[in-house]
Motif scaffolding. Structure first.
Motif, PDB file in Angstrom:
ATOM      1  N   ALA A 241      36.395  76.070 102.483  1.00 32.77           N
ATOM      2  CA  ALA A 241      35.167  76.868 102.401  1.00 32.77           C
ATOM      3  C   ALA A 241      33.930  75.976 102.477  1.00 32.77           C
ATOM      4  CB  ALA A 241      35.153  77.686 101.113  1.00 32.77           C
ATOM      5  N   ARG A 242      33.964  74.830 101.817  1.00 36.82           N
ATOM      6  CA  ARG A 242      32.829  73.888 101.889  1.00 36.82           C
ATOM      7  C   ARG A 242      32.644  73.378 103.315  1.00 36.82           C
ATOM      8  NH1 ARG A 242      34.114  70.537  96.480  1.00 36.82           N
ATOM      9  NH2 ARG A 242      33.056  71.916  95.011  1.00 36.82           N
ATOM     10  N   GLU A 243      33.726  73.066 103.983  1.00 35.27           N
ATOM     11  CA  GLU A 243      33.632  72.599 105.365  1.00 35.27           C
ATOM     12  C   GLU A 243      33.049  73.688 106.259  1.00 35.27           C
ATOM     13  OE1 GLU A 243      37.550  71.376 106.443  1.00 35.27           O
ATOM     14  OE2 GLU A 243      37.510  69.603 105.157  1.00 35.27           O
ATOM     15  N   ASP A 244      33.511  74.930 106.078  1.00 36.26           N
ATOM     16  CA  ASP A 244      32.973  76.047 106.858  1.00 36.26           C
ATOM     17  C   ASP A 244      31.490  76.236 106.584  1.00 36.26           C
ATOM     18  OD1 ASP A 244      35.471  76.435 107.894  1.00 36.26           O
ATOM     19  OD2 ASP A 244      35.950  78.170 106.623  1.00 36.26           O
ATOM     20  N   HIS A 245      31.114  76.160 105.302  1.00 34.68           N
ATOM     21  CA  HIS A 245      29.705  76.332 104.938  1.00 34.68           C
ATOM     22  C   HIS A 245      28.857  75.205 105.526  1.00 34.68           C
ATOM     23  CE1 HIS A 245      26.149  77.364 102.691  1.00 34.68           C
ATOM     24  NE2 HIS A 245      26.100  76.137 102.210  1.00 34.68           N
ATOM     25  N   GLN A 246      29.359  73.971 105.457  1.00 36.52           N
ATOM     26  CA  GLN A 246      28.609  72.841 106.011  1.00 36.52           C
ATOM     27  C   GLN A 246      28.461  72.984 107.517  1.00 36.52           C
ATOM     28  OE1 GLN A 246      27.050  70.607 104.060  1.00 36.52           O
ATOM     29  NE2 GLN A 246      26.048  69.951 105.938  1.00 36.52           N
ATOM     30  N   ALA A 247      29.507  73.467 108.186  1.00 33.21           N
ATOM     31  CA  ALA A 247      29.418  73.689 109.628  1.00 33.21           C
ATOM     32  C   ALA A 247      28.375  74.765 109.935  1.00 33.21           C
ATOM     33  CB  ALA A 247      30.786  74.098 110.186  1.00 33.21           C
TER      34      ALA A 247
END
Length: 164
Positions: free
Chosen positions: A43-49
């Motif tokens: 989820a953090r990776e998706d949000h950062q993207a």
């Protein structure tokens, strides 16, 4: 019949399970924690993207606005230069005509200061670049309403003049 060695092994396992029953939920919680951490990392990776994409889109939009503003500035400068050249040419023609009519070689037209002869870039632009679209639309609608009210007022004043 069940042999005693097997029964005692099963009994020991049962006793160990009764004694260490708390290990089963802890192992389950540890596994759940690992799954949650993995999900949270995704989820953090998706949000950062998403954030990176939004920043890139905003940077592209800002670059587009700046390029548009630069183009408007160039157009305003070119228009100002063309206007100055046309005014200078017209002034030269009028001064030549004045000299011909007066017969005086030193006859000249009065000078106008430069700020009065040039265009103001802010006045020539639409001025709505920094205003959000919704606000710009609201301002344009308010300006339209004001224009209609002023036209109605002019009509009313004309009718009042006709009454006299």
């Amino acid at each position: 019949m069940i042999p005693g060695a097997v029964l005692s092994g099963a009994g020991m396992a049962l006793r160990a399970l009764r004694r260490f029953w708390w290990a089963v939920p802890i192992i389950g919680l540890a596994l759940a924690l690992q799954v949650t951490r993995h999900t949270l990392a995704e989820a953090r990776e998706d949000h950062q993207a998403y954030v990176d994409g939004m920043k890139a889109a905003q940077a592209a939009e800002l670059a587009k606005r700046l390029e548009t503003e630069r183009a408007r500035t160039v157009i305003n400068q070119e228009t100002d230069l063309a206007h100055r050249q046309a005014m200078d040419a017209q002034r030269a023609r009028y001064e030549q005509r004045l000299r011909e009519l007066t017969g005086r070689p030193d006859a000249a037209l009065p000078r106008i200061p430069d700020p009065a002869r040039s265009f103001d870039a802010n006045a020539c632009g639409d001025g709505l670049l920094s205003i959000p679209t919704e606000t710009a639309v609201a301002l344009m609608m308010a300006a339209d309403d004001n224009t209609r009210q002023l036209l109605d007022l002019q009509t009313w004043v004309r009718r009042q003049i006709d009454v006299r």
